[in-house]
Structures are given as C-alpha cells and as structure tokens.
Design an enzyme around this catalytic site. Sequence first.
Site, PDB file in Angstrom:
ATOM      1  N   GLU A  97       0.826  -1.203   0.000  1.00  0.00           N
ATOM      2  CA  GLU A  97       0.000   0.000   0.000  1.00  0.00           C
ATOM      3  C   GLU A  97       0.863   1.257   0.000  1.00  0.00           C
ATOM      4  OE1 GLU A  97      -3.867  -1.791   2.456  1.00  0.00           O
ATOM      5  OE2 GLU A  97      -2.889   0.040   3.143  1.00  0.00           O
ATOM      6  N   GLU A 127      -8.438   2.218  -5.029  1.00  0.00           N
ATOM      7  CA  GLU A 127      -9.558   1.924  -4.132  1.00  0.00           C
ATOM      8  C   GLU A 127     -10.291   3.190  -3.711  1.00  0.00           C
ATOM      9  OE1 GLU A 127     -10.750  -0.485  -0.023  1.00  0.00           O
ATOM     10  OE2 GLU A 127      -8.731  -0.692  -0.880  1.00  0.00           O
TER      11      GLU A 127
END
Length: 300
Positions: free
Chosen positions: A156, A223
Amino acid sequence: MRYARFPMRYARFPMRYARFPMPDPHEYLIYLKKARYFCNKMAVTTHQLIQWKQQGRRIVALTGYDYAIAQLLDQAGTDIILVGDSLAMPILGYETTLPLTLDEILHHAKAVRRGVKQALVVVDLPFLTYQESPQQAMHSAGRVLKETGAQAVKLEGGYPAMAATVSQLTSAGIPVMGHVGLTPQSVHQLGYKKQGKTAESADRILAESIALQEAGAFAIVLEHIPPDLAAQITEKLTIPTIGIGAGPHCDGQVLVTSDLLGLSEKQPPFAKAYVNLRSTITQAVQDYSLEVRERKFPEL
C-alpha cells in the site's frame, strides 16, 4: 460420387432423436466460446496483464483465503486471486486489517496456491511487515514467494519512500502490485472515506500512481476514489489499474469474495453481492438441525 450418399445415410438422425430438445444455437455458440476459452487458457503472468490492458481486455480479480474457494475461483476463470490482508476481518474476525501477521497470511496463501492452476496469485504484505525499511520489505516479500509459491506481492502507498521500496523489490526480481487511494492499513489516519475528492488529494494519488509505475510495479489497485480520477490515472499509465469502488473505467475490477457471495455482515457501499450465501447457509444449517432433532437424518 463416392461420398454422395453420406447426407442420405444420416437423414433420419433428427427424427430418431426428435424427443430430445435441441439447444438454442445462440446459447450453444456461447457455450462453445466459453469451453474454448477455459480449455486454452494458460497460467496468467504479470506481462500478460499489461498486454491485456493494451488489447482492452478487462481483468477479473477476487480475493481468496483458502484452498476450496481458491480452486473454484480459478476454475471459474478469475485472472488474479489476491490473498488480501482483508482476510483479517471476514475470516479471522479482527475489526481492521492491522492485527494480521505475516505468518497468518503465509498460512492462508499456501492453501490458496495449492488450489490454483491458472490465475496469478498475489499476496498482501500485512501492516508493518514492509514499512520500516526496504530490507524489511525484501525479507517479507521473499518469504511470500519462497514459502507460498505466489507470483507477486502487493504493497500500500506510493509516497516517495514506498516507491523507493518498490523499486528495490522489482530490481531484485520480485513482482509488485501497488495500491493507492483508500489504503486500509492507514485506517486510523484516513478512515474508510472516499479519497481524491479534492484537487490536492487527486494530484497526490495521480503522482503516487506514476511513481509506482516508474518504480516497476506491474499493476495498481485504485480503491474508493472518484471515477473521473480513476479514468485519468488509467489513461495516464501503461500498466493496468484494478479498481475497487473506483468506477467502471479501470482496466480491471476486484472484489472481496465474501462480499460478492453475500457472506459479509456489512457490505461496503461499492460492493455487489451476486448471491446471498449468508442466508442460504443459515437456512441449510437450520434444516439440518431440524432433521437431526426430529430423527429424520440420517435415514435408515
């Protein structure tokens, strides 16, 4: 002339089997195309994903946490099976992804890999198993590839230090999938709110995406960002974007499988349940319990 009688020899065939319904030609053609696709499909590679972006072929991704479900996802034609750190919540019962350990995700990734023959298996690196230093990330990613047989890892963030870490991993031959926008491992900082709604945050997410591509990432998860931002990033990059709550313009889509199957207690706003297995399983267990208590199962 030697074979002139061939049509006549079998002219009675339709009459002999007239009692059997003939398939609809259109449906039969679709069936043949699907059969040809699954029979000819080879193992998915990171290079293939980039080719699919160039060809405009959409990429299908789902999460997998165990052998049985991974096997079904693979047989159904899923392109990417992500052993996501999301397993911490629907599978292990944690409130966030943060408590998940590397050993826990390795355990599940091994089971998933044993059930997969064709899909690309990507494994999330859990919180604080790669953020401390590139050396820590190298050790964690190395364990994933060596111990599970997975083909790639996912990290991430795309800020400068993380882009540098990705660059070191890819330089060492470890395929990396990036992840920007809403990053669940930063839940205490970002919450679960949509990201990229302001010009400043949108510019930051775009810059991070470009940085990850330049660092050697083979794909990036976008996302919970606005669809127009996802479209802009997808147009800008030469590597595939995989959207989740990012609109229809990404090169592929990913869902948490428990959300798709209707097993989650609470669905994210951008998820879609294609079946309600939570209800189906509850009813099946209730039916079984009733038959046991009423001495109807097992039958004599």
